[in-house]
Scaffold this active site. Structure first.
Site, mmCIF file in Angstrom:
data_model
loop_
_atom_site.group_PDB
_atom_site.id
_atom_site.type_symbol
_atom_site.label_atom_id
_atom_site.label_comp_id
_atom_site.label_asym_id
_atom_site.label_seq_id
_atom_site.Cartn_x
_atom_site.Cartn_y
_atom_site.Cartn_z
ATOM 1 N N LYS A 224 0.889 -1.113 0.265
ATOM 2 C CA LYS A 224 0.085 0.600 -0.099
ATOM 3 C C LYS A 224 0.726 1.612 0.143
ATOM 4 O O LYS A 224 2.286 1.755 0.011
ATOM 5 C CB LYS A 224 -1.196 0.251 1.089
ATOM 6 C CG LYS A 224 -1.875 -1.518 0.626
ATOM 7 C CD LYS A 224 -2.932 -0.803 2.246
ATOM 8 C CE LYS A 224 -4.349 -1.553 1.520
ATOM 9 N NZ LYS A 224 -5.650 -1.433 2.385
ATOM 10 N N ARG B 84 -4.224 -10.163 4.484
ATOM 11 C CA ARG B 84 -5.033 -10.255 2.548
ATOM 12 C C ARG B 84 -3.224 -9.306 2.028
ATOM 13 O O ARG B 84 -2.958 -8.681 2.988
ATOM 14 C CB ARG B 84 -5.857 -8.889 2.845
ATOM 15 C CG ARG B 84 -6.537 -8.429 1.401
ATOM 16 C CD ARG B 84 -7.695 -7.685 1.786
ATOM 17 N NE ARG B 84 -8.193 -7.989 -0.209
ATOM 18 C CZ ARG B 84 -8.253 -7.113 -0.776
ATOM 19 N NH1 ARG B 84 -6.843 -6.398 -0.921
ATOM 20 N NH2 ARG B 84 -8.679 -7.265 -2.543
#
Length: 314
Positions: A241, A275
Site C-alpha cells: 500500500k 490480506r
C-alpha cells in the site's frame, strides 16, 4: 515428541480477547486463537491497484486463485471493482466478473472464498456460487448487505472507510484515528448484529490507507491491539500500500519487505487475517511468526539436536 506449548503468548505479543475464536468457513475451520489466516487477492478488474489488470481474464483469475491456494493461502478474496474512486459498475456487470471465478475455484478447491463487494445483489449471487465471506470495504454503506449475509449464513468483513463507494474523500482528518476507527467498527458490528448477522460471523478491518494518510495508517499499525480488542477476528490489509511506499520511498514493485514487516507487526498486535499479494513470501512470514508464538512446530529439527551438529537441509 511435540514441542507445542499451551496457547500462552509472551509479551510483547498481544492476545486479543476473541469472543468466538473458532470459525467455520464451509469445509474449513479456523481457530484464530492459534492461527493467522492468509488471504490472497485476485482482482478481476482491468485497472486493479497492484497488478494493473493481470488477472482480468477469466482463466487468469481462476489460475491465480488456485495458485494462491497451492502456495499457502487459506483464503482468496475475489473482487470485480477497485476501491479507488471511479464510475459505478452495475450489479450485473460486477456479477459477471466475480461469479464465474468463484464457481470455478469452489469446484476445484476447498480454499475459503470471499467476494469483495458492497452491493447486496452481487453478494447474494457470489454466495450462491460458493463464496463463504462478503468483504465489504465500505463499512456497510448499504445495510442491505448485512441482511443478505444474515439470510445466507455467510461471514462478513466490516471495513472502516468514510467515503461513499468509489468517491473521493479529500484530506481525511481525525482527532485520534485509532479510537475513531475502533468506535466506527464497533458501531457497524452492532448494526450488523441488529440486522441478523451472527457475532461469530463478523470480522473487522481498520482499513489501512482507506480514507487515511500515511501517518494515520502507521498509527493504526502501531496500535493494532486496540482494533483486535473489539473481540472479533481482525484483518490487516497492508500489502504494497501507499503508506509503505511513502514511508520507504518505494514504488509498488519494491514494497514486499515493507509489506511483510507491517503484516508481522499487525499479527503481534492481534491481527488474525492478513490480506496479501505475495502469497508464498507472506505464508512463510506467517508460519515463522506462528512458530515463534508457539502455535506451530518447525518443519524439521536437526540443528544441535544430536551428538553432531547436522547441517540445515537445502
Amino acid at each position: 515428541m511435540t514441542i507445542l506449548q499451551p496457547p500462552v503468548t509472551a509479551a510483547p505479543f498481544h492476545t486479543p480477547p476473541l469472543l468466538h475464536p473458532v470459525h467455520d468457513f464451509g469445509p474449513r475451520t479456523l481457530d484464530f486463537s492459534r492461527h493467522v489466516a492468509l488471504m490472497a487477492i485476485v482482482n478481476r478488474t482491468p485497472d486493479s491497484f497492484y497488478d494493473a489488470g493481470a488477472t482480468f481474464a477469466l482463466d487468469a483469475a481462476v489460475g491465480a486463485a488456485l495458485a494462491a491456494a497451492r502456495d499457502g493461502a487459506d483464503w482468496v478474496d475475489i473482487g470485480g471493482v477497485p476501491f479507488a474512486p471511479g464510475p459505478a459498475l452495475s450489479a450485473e456487470e460486477e456479477s459477471d466478473r466475480v461469479v464465474p471465478v468463484i464457481e470455478a475455484v469452489a469446484a476445484r478447491s476447498d480454499v475459503i472464498i470471499s467476494v469483495d463487494t458492497f452491493l447486496p445483489e452481487v453478494a447474494a449471487r457470489a454466495i450462491a456460487a460458493g463464496a463463504h465471506v462478503v468483504n465489504d470495504t465500505t463499512g456497510l454503506a448499504n445495510p442491505g448487505l448485512a441482511e443478505v449475509v444474515a439470510q445466507t449464513g455467510a461471514h462478513l468483513v466490516i471495513t472502516h472507510s468514510l467515503a461513499k463507494p468509489r468517491t473521493v474523500y479529500p484530506r481525511p482528518s481525525y482527532v485520534d484515528v485509532v479510537s475513531e476507527v475502533a468506535a466506527f467498527l464497533r458501531e457497524k458490528a452492532e448494526l450488523a448484529i441488529s440486522l441478523g448477522v451472527a457475532p461469530e460471523k463478523i470480522i473487522v478491518d481498520p482499513g489501512h490507507d482507506l480514507n487515511k494518510n500515511t501517518l494515520h495508517t502507521l498509527e493504526i499499525t502501531r496500535r493494532f491491539n486496540e482494533i483486535a480488542d473489539l473481540g472479533f477476528p481482525a484483518l490487516a490489509a497492508v500489502s504494497n500500500k501507499d503508506f509503505i511506499g511513502e514511508t520507504l520511498n518505494q514504488p509498488k514493485a519494491d514494497r514486499l519487505a515493507g509489506s511483510l514487516a507491517s503484516g508481522v507487526i499487525c499479527i503481534l498486535g492481534g491481527a488474525r487475517i492478513l490480506r496479501m499479494h505475495n502469497v508464498a513470501e507472506s505464508a512463510a512470514a506467517i508460519r515463522m511468526t506462528e512458530a515463534v508464538l508457539g502455535w506451530r512446530e518447525p518443519a524439521y529439527l536437526l540443528h544441535n539436536m544430536g551428538d553432531v551438529n547436522e547441517p540445515a537441509q537445502p
